[in-house]
Write a protein that holds these residues in place. Sequence first.
Motif, mmCIF file in Angstrom:
data_model
loop_
_atom_site.group_PDB
_atom_site.id
_atom_site.type_symbol
_atom_site.label_atom_id
_atom_site.label_comp_id
_atom_site.label_asym_id
_atom_site.label_seq_id
_atom_site.Cartn_x
_atom_site.Cartn_y
_atom_site.Cartn_z
ATOM 1 N N PRO A 174 12.330 52.989 50.023
ATOM 2 C CA PRO A 174 11.249 53.884 50.487
ATOM 3 C C PRO A 174 11.775 55.271 50.853
ATOM 4 O O PRO A 174 11.145 56.281 50.554
ATOM 5 C CB PRO A 174 10.708 53.161 51.730
ATOM 6 N N GLN A 175 12.965 55.314 51.488
ATOM 7 C CA GLN A 175 13.506 56.611 51.904
ATOM 8 C C GLN A 175 13.889 57.462 50.682
ATOM 9 O O GLN A 175 13.636 58.669 50.649
ATOM 10 C CB GLN A 175 14.738 56.400 52.810
ATOM 11 N N GLU A 176 14.468 56.825 49.663
ATOM 12 C CA GLU A 176 14.844 57.566 48.449
ATOM 13 C C GLU A 176 13.604 58.040 47.699
ATOM 14 O O GLU A 176 13.576 59.136 47.143
ATOM 15 C CB GLU A 176 15.691 56.666 47.531
ATOM 16 N N THR A 177 12.556 57.200 47.714
ATOM 17 C CA THR A 177 11.294 57.573 47.056
ATOM 18 C C THR A 177 10.707 58.814 47.725
ATOM 19 O O THR A 177 10.259 59.744 47.049
ATOM 20 C CB THR A 177 10.301 56.396 47.127
ATOM 21 N N LYS A 179 12.303 61.155 49.290
ATOM 22 C CA LYS A 179 13.125 62.323 48.898
ATOM 23 C C LYS A 179 12.738 62.805 47.506
ATOM 24 O O LYS A 179 12.594 64.003 47.257
ATOM 25 C CB LYS A 179 14.611 61.927 48.874
ATOM 26 N N LEU A 180 12.567 61.853 46.584
ATOM 27 C CA LEU A 180 12.197 62.218 45.210
ATOM 28 C C LEU A 180 10.837 62.931 45.205
ATOM 29 O O LEU A 180 10.662 63.952 44.542
ATOM 30 C CB LEU A 180 12.145 60.967 44.329
ATOM 31 N N PHE A 181 9.882 62.395 45.976
ATOM 32 C CA PHE A 181 8.546 63.000 46.010
ATOM 33 C C PHE A 181 8.603 64.423 46.550
ATOM 34 O O PHE A 181 7.910 65.314 46.062
ATOM 35 C CB PHE A 181 7.594 62.157 46.870
ATOM 36 N N ALA A 182 9.436 64.638 47.559
ATOM 37 C CA ALA A 182 9.570 65.994 48.134
ATOM 38 C C ALA A 182 10.080 66.958 47.060
ATOM 39 O O ALA A 182 9.577 68.080 46.919
ATOM 40 C CB ALA A 182 10.526 65.957 49.326
ATOM 41 N N VAL A 183 11.062 66.506 46.278
ATOM 42 C CA VAL A 183 11.621 67.334 45.203
ATOM 43 C C VAL A 183 10.557 67.624 44.136
ATOM 44 O O VAL A 183 10.405 68.763 43.678
ATOM 45 C CB VAL A 183 12.844 66.619 44.576
ATOM 46 N N LEU A 184 9.790 66.585 43.758
ATOM 47 C CA LEU A 184 8.764 66.771 42.720
ATOM 48 C C LEU A 184 7.681 67.746 43.194
ATOM 49 O O LEU A 184 7.179 68.554 42.416
ATOM 50 C CB LEU A 184 8.142 65.430 42.335
ATOM 51 N N ARG A 185 7.361 67.680 44.491
ATOM 52 C CA ARG A 185 6.356 68.631 45.018
ATOM 53 C C ARG A 185 6.898 70.065 44.960
ATOM 54 O O ARG A 185 6.155 71.004 44.664
ATOM 55 C CB ARG A 185 5.981 68.260 46.459
ATOM 56 N N ASN A 186 8.195 70.224 45.254
ATOM 57 C CA ASN A 186 8.810 71.553 45.161
ATOM 58 C C ASN A 186 8.775 72.062 43.719
ATOM 59 O O ASN A 186 8.549 73.252 43.464
ATOM 60 C CB ASN A 186 10.276 71.516 45.636
ATOM 61 N N MET A 187 8.994 71.160 42.772
ATOM 62 C CA MET A 187 8.961 71.552 41.366
ATOM 63 C C MET A 187 7.545 71.928 40.940
ATOM 64 O O MET A 187 7.344 72.863 40.173
ATOM 65 C CB MET A 187 9.515 70.411 40.501
ATOM 66 N N LEU A 466 9.145 47.137 47.690
ATOM 67 C CA LEU A 466 9.116 46.660 49.071
ATOM 68 C C LEU A 466 7.700 46.329 49.538
ATOM 69 O O LEU A 466 7.484 45.372 50.287
ATOM 70 C CB LEU A 466 9.748 47.724 49.974
ATOM 71 N N ASP A 467 6.727 47.104 49.071
ATOM 72 C CA ASP A 467 5.335 46.831 49.460
ATOM 73 C C ASP A 467 4.927 45.428 49.026
ATOM 74 O O ASP A 467 4.262 44.700 49.756
ATOM 75 C CB ASP A 467 4.384 47.859 48.824
ATOM 76 N N VAL A 468 5.333 45.050 47.816
ATOM 77 C CA VAL A 468 4.997 43.721 47.299
ATOM 78 C C VAL A 468 5.722 42.644 48.100
ATOM 79 O O VAL A 468 5.132 41.642 48.496
ATOM 80 C CB VAL A 468 5.352 43.623 45.795
ATOM 81 N N LEU A 469 7.013 42.854 48.367
ATOM 82 C CA LEU A 469 7.777 41.872 49.150
ATOM 83 C C LEU A 469 7.106 41.607 50.497
ATOM 84 O O LEU A 469 7.001 40.474 50.939
ATOM 85 C CB LEU A 469 9.198 42.392 49.395
ATOM 86 N N LEU A 470 6.628 42.688 51.128
ATOM 87 C CA LEU A 470 6.011 42.540 52.450
ATOM 88 C C LEU A 470 4.659 41.843 52.377
ATOM 89 O O LEU A 470 4.187 41.284 53.350
ATOM 90 C CB LEU A 470 5.870 43.914 53.122
ATOM 91 N N GLY A 499 13.620 49.206 54.996
ATOM 92 C CA GLY A 499 14.293 50.252 54.208
ATOM 93 C C GLY A 499 15.606 50.686 54.853
ATOM 94 O O GLY A 499 16.618 50.872 54.173
ATOM 95 N N MET A 500 15.604 50.815 56.188
ATOM 96 C CA MET A 500 16.832 51.185 56.910
ATOM 97 C C MET A 500 17.885 50.082 56.772
ATOM 98 O O MET A 500 19.063 50.348 56.570
ATOM 99 C CB MET A 500 16.539 51.412 58.400
ATOM 100 N N MET A 501 17.434 48.832 56.885
ATOM 101 C CA MET A 501 18.378 47.706 56.754
ATOM 102 C C MET A 501 19.007 47.664 55.358
ATOM 103 O O MET A 501 20.122 47.206 55.179
ATOM 104 C CB MET A 501 17.649 46.379 56.979
ATOM 105 N N MET A 502 18.225 48.118 54.342
ATOM 106 C CA MET A 502 18.737 48.087 52.977
ATOM 107 C C MET A 502 19.864 49.103 52.776
ATOM 108 O O MET A 502 20.698 48.943 51.889
ATOM 109 C CB MET A 502 17.602 48.404 51.985
#
Length: 515
Positions: A174-177, A179-187, A466-470, A499-502
């Motif tokens: 989730p944390q990496e996702t 970050k990616l979304f923030a980058v895509l919004r900047n683009m 992770l959403d599905v796992l939960l 996500g933090m534990m991962m």
Amino acid sequence: MENATPAVSMRGITKTFGPVVANDHVDLDIRKGEILALLGENGSGKTTLMNMLSGIYYPDEGQIFINGEEVSIQSPKDAFRYGIGMIHQHFKLVDVFTATENIILGLEEKGRLDRAAAAQRIRQICDLYGFQVDPDRKIYQMSVSQKQTVEIVKALYRGADILILDEPTAVLTPQETEKLFAVLRNMRADGKAIIIITHKLHEVEELSDRVVVLRRGSYIGEMLTKDTNPQEMTNMMVGRAVTLNIRRPDPVGQKPRIEIKGLTVTSPDGVLKLDHIYFDIRAGEILGVAGISGSGQKELLESIAGLQRVESGSILYVDDDGKKEELVGKDPLEIQHMGVALSFVPEDRLGMGLVGNMDLSENMMLRSFREGHSVFTNRKNPHALAEKVVEELEVNTPGVSTPVRRLSGGNVQKVLVGREIASSPKVLLTAYAVRGLDINSSYTIYDLLNRQKEAGVAVVYVGEDLDVLLELADRIVVLCGGRVSGIVDGRTADKNEVGMMMTKLGGSRRVEEEQ
């Protein structure tokens, strides 16, 4: 903005592969400064359509316009010339090269390639959009998310203004996702046109501006993301109303079926893959396994199935009478006879799980050829079983005599999972069972797993979402770097905490309690 010339216009695009029509006269506009989500079930033609835009396939009919001018894109090199870059699910990077070397690989620049200048330019791109990449780091030292970043920077370095991302968050935390979304919004803010192909509708809602739906190769419709919801998007993709809740029936019985004690596994080249892990797998429950890619999930399942050499520790199989038997050291076939089924949907589905040139019923037989008789329920012949799997899992195929290599990836996957479930196991180990599957097919498989659980089977589900796992799992074991960093209750667990534990050993306290 509406009147501005689209970055890309596709008109009447048609592509066939033999008798299969992958795209049927599709019209599509992609605009500058927007994120477009391209949705559809497996085999609906999303990737094929984008492969034509990125030069991997050439359309049989139709026209492509870039910034209003008609172009002919006959290779990925042509696509780059028109500013189009596609980031595929499986990265095309050379492991032993650095990020910089991969990014400039194959570029024809005047004079000698100046690596220092290239690294400097890469840092500028990273600063502009918020990427975090060390230009001098080698690919094999990187996480999945860092490799993906290198692929995106590679496209931008080559001047891409139109970016296509195929399942970009499939293996991200989730944390990496985020970050990616923030980058895509900047683009997007910088005027880039971005297309994402994804099956995760909550991400579509969070990130995209507009949604286009394909069904069976045809354009069905589009809407602004703010004007729609997951239910409406799913109904459009499937063509009928679909229920979007994953059932989670209460666990049944919950007697320990497998006890794992101090399990340690080292790879052939001496890398520690599992480090003294302890937990149990219970009958009548779905045990989720969470972890970023390469945290030991594969080694864990293969150890239980007898396919992986165990350094130390014990894997005890507990029968219905409470009698315990050691699995370590047993032959995979003996373990299979005890009722342990492994349905591992590998990245290379055909290389590991099925034989591409054999048809569906022949692939069903692979499960049982060593005994000379069928291990399936009611001793049904493989042909009947193939028909049952095709019908129950809605496998999109002309018939059970179709060679497996002719099926789309998602349909191949249903055959893999269906075959293992059909062997009536006591323990069902599934890895990435819905990897790359559309929402409707995924729900079919979740339902199958729940039915196994209700029948008292101990189900282990290794998943990336992770959403599905939960939503699906009763308990979740979190792996990080080959160690158990926590065991949480699926009904009460918090997504960010998991996500933090991962990503770091944050939750060891719960492991002690479990032991």
